[in-house]
Motif scaffolding. Structure first.
Motif, mmCIF file in Angstrom:
data_model
loop_
_atom_site.group_PDB
_atom_site.id
_atom_site.type_symbol
_atom_site.label_atom_id
_atom_site.label_comp_id
_atom_site.label_asym_id
_atom_site.label_seq_id
_atom_site.Cartn_x
_atom_site.Cartn_y
_atom_site.Cartn_z
ATOM 1 N N LEU A 25 -0.541 4.762 22.341
ATOM 2 C CA LEU A 25 -0.994 5.692 21.141
ATOM 3 C C LEU A 25 -0.259 4.851 19.873
ATOM 4 N N ASP A 26 0.891 4.690 19.882
ATOM 5 C CA ASP A 26 1.326 4.161 18.461
ATOM 6 C C ASP A 26 0.756 2.759 18.492
ATOM 7 N N ASN A 27 0.646 1.775 19.201
ATOM 8 C CA ASN A 27 0.067 0.654 19.300
ATOM 9 C C ASN A 27 -1.580 0.577 18.615
ATOM 10 N N TYR A 28 -2.366 1.778 19.269
ATOM 11 C CA TYR A 28 -3.656 1.992 18.951
ATOM 12 C C TYR A 28 -3.659 2.240 17.357
ATOM 13 N N ARG A 69 -14.749 15.644 22.137
ATOM 14 C CA ARG A 69 -15.429 15.110 23.449
ATOM 15 C C ARG A 69 -15.732 13.701 23.510
ATOM 16 N N SER A 70 -16.113 13.291 22.396
ATOM 17 C CA SER A 70 -16.580 11.921 22.655
ATOM 18 C C SER A 70 -15.547 10.827 22.195
ATOM 19 N N GLU A 71 -14.640 11.196 21.341
ATOM 20 C CA GLU A 71 -13.596 10.319 20.980
ATOM 21 C C GLU A 71 -12.160 10.156 21.565
ATOM 22 N N ILE A 72 -11.665 11.624 21.548
ATOM 23 C CA ILE A 72 -10.313 11.949 22.028
ATOM 24 C C ILE A 72 -10.339 11.973 23.547
ATOM 25 N N GLY A 73 -11.207 12.099 24.265
ATOM 26 C CA GLY A 73 -11.323 11.928 25.566
ATOM 27 C C GLY A 73 -11.285 10.500 26.055
ATOM 28 N N LYS A 74 -11.900 9.601 25.172
ATOM 29 C CA LYS A 74 -11.570 8.230 25.628
ATOM 30 C C LYS A 74 -10.410 7.530 25.547
ATOM 31 N N LEU A 75 -9.394 8.163 24.536
ATOM 32 C CA LEU A 75 -8.188 7.551 24.290
ATOM 33 C C LEU A 75 -6.893 7.977 25.226
ATOM 34 N N GLN A 76 -7.269 9.048 26.115
ATOM 35 C CA GLN A 76 -6.229 9.482 27.032
ATOM 36 C C GLN A 76 -5.821 8.111 27.939
ATOM 37 N N TYR A 77 -4.427 8.415 28.081
ATOM 38 C CA TYR A 77 -3.736 7.167 28.890
ATOM 39 C C TYR A 77 -3.414 7.938 30.300
ATOM 40 N N PHE A 110 -10.884 15.242 35.209
ATOM 41 C CA PHE A 110 -10.904 16.036 34.202
ATOM 42 C C PHE A 110 -9.885 16.121 33.545
ATOM 43 N N SER A 111 -10.245 16.638 32.218
ATOM 44 C CA SER A 111 -8.975 16.778 31.332
ATOM 45 C C SER A 111 -9.545 17.706 30.316
ATOM 46 N N LEU A 112 -8.753 18.320 29.574
ATOM 47 C CA LEU A 112 -8.934 19.214 28.557
ATOM 48 C C LEU A 112 -9.678 18.741 27.444
ATOM 49 N N PRO A 113 -10.047 17.854 26.858
ATOM 50 C CA PRO A 113 -10.838 17.535 25.768
ATOM 51 C C PRO A 113 -12.194 17.356 26.300
ATOM 52 N N LYS A 114 -12.451 16.890 27.450
ATOM 53 C CA LYS A 114 -13.797 16.489 28.150
ATOM 54 C C LYS A 114 -14.886 17.649 27.846
ATOM 55 N N CYS A 115 -14.179 18.834 28.108
ATOM 56 C CA CYS A 115 -15.165 20.221 28.001
ATOM 57 C C CYS A 115 -14.761 21.315 27.059
ATOM 58 N N ALA A 116 -13.797 20.710 26.189
ATOM 59 C CA ALA A 116 -13.366 21.706 25.051
ATOM 60 C C ALA A 116 -14.363 22.005 24.178
ATOM 61 N N ASP A 127 -0.747 18.621 10.949
ATOM 62 C CA ASP A 127 -1.273 19.672 12.081
ATOM 63 C C ASP A 127 -2.253 19.037 12.923
ATOM 64 N N MET A 128 -3.219 18.770 12.322
ATOM 65 C CA MET A 128 -4.553 17.903 12.969
ATOM 66 C C MET A 128 -3.831 16.622 13.847
ATOM 67 N N ALA A 129 -3.208 15.982 13.398
ATOM 68 C CA ALA A 129 -2.418 14.768 13.939
ATOM 69 C C ALA A 129 -1.497 15.247 15.129
ATOM 70 N N MET A 130 -0.866 16.180 15.193
ATOM 71 C CA MET A 130 -0.003 16.499 16.282
ATOM 72 C C MET A 130 -1.081 17.299 17.280
ATOM 73 N N LEU A 131 -2.021 17.839 16.936
ATOM 74 C CA LEU A 131 -3.026 18.424 18.115
ATOM 75 C C LEU A 131 -3.793 17.416 18.623
ATOM 76 N N SER A 132 -4.079 16.168 18.012
ATOM 77 C CA SER A 132 -4.835 15.441 18.691
ATOM 78 C C SER A 132 -3.812 14.377 19.705
ATOM 79 N N THR A 133 -2.594 14.373 19.107
ATOM 80 C CA THR A 133 -1.528 13.611 19.985
ATOM 81 C C THR A 133 -1.220 14.268 21.164
#
Length: 596
Positions: free
Chosen positions: A258-261, A308-316, A322-328, A344-350
């Motif tokens: 994620l740091d590299n991204y 659902r569209s962006e965060i879910g694609k960044l999971q490593y 399945f994962s939490l962002p896919k159907c959040a 706060d938003m950055a920590m939630l997305s991380t």
């Protein structure tokens, strides 16, 4: 001068008579001289020839049976491991015997009386051993100092943050944690990596770490199923709430990707090959400031469509369906939101990208109490480190050799867990994808707990109900392995439409439970669930319902096969419910108790 033969004979008689009289006065017989050498060999006592460093330098006292018979009765008991009920009296008798023996100590200096010398050694040795036993009973050593006894170890599993209504157990538990805290070390700040925040999980427990209230054992706990996580035993002296806890400290090392991204998206470093990944991050990119320039730190993080569209694609995480962002849902994100600042938003997305398990644990314990007993408690985080309930679990795989009734009880719990995930909450449904023996543990009370929640998503029932109102048509084909893959792929492509269909497809959790944990049929072991193509199939360790009693074998085979391979739509749920009822009857009637 020369002595005549006659005079020599006279001198010899005089010396012999003097020696004989001396022996009689000393109480030693000639027979003692004959047995002195044998006694020395039996005792294996150190001598001037075989004693390089004296007593205490690796020499041992090996006492033969004959030698023990020569000892007084109390000494025989001491060396036979039986000190009797009156340890103090025995020791007093030995001390008196030693005092009487020391009165004649001068005669042992001349080398005579080897048997008495050896007995004295034995008495002193026995006295020392019995004195140690007395010390343990009296609580004091031989110098009068108090002996510190370690705290009693309890078998109580830590629940609800360590709180309990039993004050006796609570005191013992606290003493045990304090004892561990004395031996544990303070966690170095460099390990926590709070400096990377807000590209982290949060900072709620950082002050507790820095004040030394949270300590850890630097030796990690072996974790086989997730190489990106290191787990450590720890303690937390929570002075704010007045509680003392044994905890598990988990450190995540997958943040580099994620740091590299972040660095690639916010700088021109995209194609340079002369620098390594760490060099790019450390020398030319400060992720803590760069992330504030991205959408990962914007209010988009709390919007359903973006997550659902962006965060879910960044999971490593590989091999997850399945994962939490896919159907959040929007309602779920509103609950997870902790503030309005960009940090706060950055920590939630991380957390959603790297470790959605933290969010799942917090949400379930706060908003789905019906399922909280299936998961460990979550306490907080600092940087890339989280604190949760102490995982004193035994891996489920270790119960395969257990008795039939023990395995039946675990099988019932697993089936009940799947049913609760689907129906226990009126507002939410929990759906898991890939699940293995490593995901489940068993507490000391024999209760099933889910340890790894990376492949778990939470579906909003309001969204399910909307889908049911529009789509009343039920599946016309059975849903098995390929069906599961197709549904997971559909969720990735069109989550707004497919997440609401979880009511139809969540029954595949029964298939996973039966195939992974319950069935021992050879026909169900060959399914390549989530094994990448081209790799050797991982051997199935076996099912909990193996070696079933003869009278149950045929019916169990039919139900397990239908649970894994659905032949008609809806038959899997019927087979799973019937299987659970039958196993309940087995528990109550103890059928197969002879297989203990």
């Amino acid at each position: 001068m020369t002595i005549r033969p006659r005079r020599r004979f006279v001198y010899f008689l005089i010396l012999t008579t003097a020696a004989f009289l001396s022996l009689q006065l000393s109480g030693i017989s000639v027979h003692d001289f004959e047995n002195a050498g044998q006694m020395q060999e039996n005792l294996a006592l150190p001598t001037s020839r075989n004693r390089p460093g004296g007593v205490g330098h690796g020499q041992s006292y090996q006492i033969s049976r004959n030698t023990q018979n020569d000892l007084p009765l109390n000494l025989r008991h001491a060396f036979s491991g039986h000190s009797g009920n009156n340890v103090e009296n025995i020791n007093r008798e030995i001390i008196v015997q030693n005092e009487n023996t020391h009165t004649n100590h001068d005669r042992y200096k001349d080398g005579f009386g080897a048997e008495e010398t050896n007995k004295l050694h034995l008495r002193n040795l026995a006295s020392s051993k019995l004195q140690d036993s007395i010390d343990q009973h009296s609580g004091q050593d031989r110098n009068g100092f108090a002996i510190r006894q370690p705290p009693a170890v309890t078998n109580r599993t830590i629940k609800d943050g360590g709180n309990t209504t039993d004050k006796t157990n609570k005191v013992t538990y606290e003493e045990e944690v304090y004892h561990l805290a004395d031996s544990y070390q303070i966690v170095p700040p460099a390990v926590l990596q709070e400096e990377n925040c807000p590209v982290c999980f949060g900072t709620s427990l950082c002050d507790e770490f820095y004040e030394g209230n949270i300590k850890w054992d630097q030796q990690p706990i072996p974790v086989e199923h997730n190489k990106n996580v290191q787990s450590y035993n720890g303690t937390w002296i929570d002075e704010v709430q007045g509680r003392v806890l044994a905890v598990t400290i988990k450190q995540f090392s997958n943040h580099r990707m994620l740091d590299n991204y972040i660095c690639q998206k916010t700088s021109s470093i995209t194609t340079e090959k002369q620098l390594t990944l760490d060099q790019k991050i450390k020398k030319q990119c400060d992720v803590s400031s760069k992330v504030l320039m991205m959408g990962l730190a914007s209010s988009n993080v709390t919007q359903q469509k973006y997550v659902r569209s962006e965060i879910g694609k960044l999971q490593y995480r590989q091999n997850t369906l399945f994962s939490l962002p896919k159907c959040a849902s929007q309602r779920l994100l509103d609950v997870l939101r902790t503030g309005d600042h960009s940090s706060d938003m950055a920590m939630l997305s991380t957390a959603m990208i790297l470790n959605p398990q933290t969010l799942v644990l917090k949400f379930i314990h706060d908003h789905i109490p019906e399922l909280s007993h299936y998961f460990p408690s979550y306490f907080g985080e600092c940087g890339h480190t989280i604190i949760q309930e102490h995982e004193s679990y035994k891996p489920l795989k270790k119960f395969l050799p257990e008795s039939w009734l023990v395995r039946v009880d675990l099988a019932v719990q697993i089936l009940q867990m799947v049913e609760d995930f689907r129906t226990a909450s009126p507002d939410w449904m929990v759906v898991f994808g890939n699940i293995t023996y490593e995901n489940l543990g068993v507490t000391k009370e024999g209760r099933i707990k889910m340890i790894d929640l990376q492949d778990v998503m939470i579906v909003d029932r309001s969204e399910i109900n909307q889908t049911l109102q529009v789509t009343t048509q039920k599946p016309i084909e059975p849903c098995n392995e390929e069906c599961l893959y197709d549904y997971a792929s559909s969720v990735d492509k069109d989550p707004d439409t497919e997440c609401g269909k979880a009511e139809f497809y969540s029954q595949v959790m029964y298939m996973l439970a039966c195939q992974r944990f319950l069935s021992d049929l050879e026909s169900t072991k060959v399914i390549r669930f989530f094994d990448p193509k081209g790799m050797d199939y991982a051997a199935h360790p076996g099912g909990l319902l193996r070696d079933s009693p003869y009278e149950l074998d045929l019916r169990l085979t039919e139900l397990l096969y239908e649970c894994v391979f659905e032949t008609t739509p809806g038959r899997r749920q019927i087979a799973s419910k019937t299987l659970k009822k039958m196993l309940h009857i087995v528990k109550r009637s103890k059928i197969g108790s002879a297989y203990w």
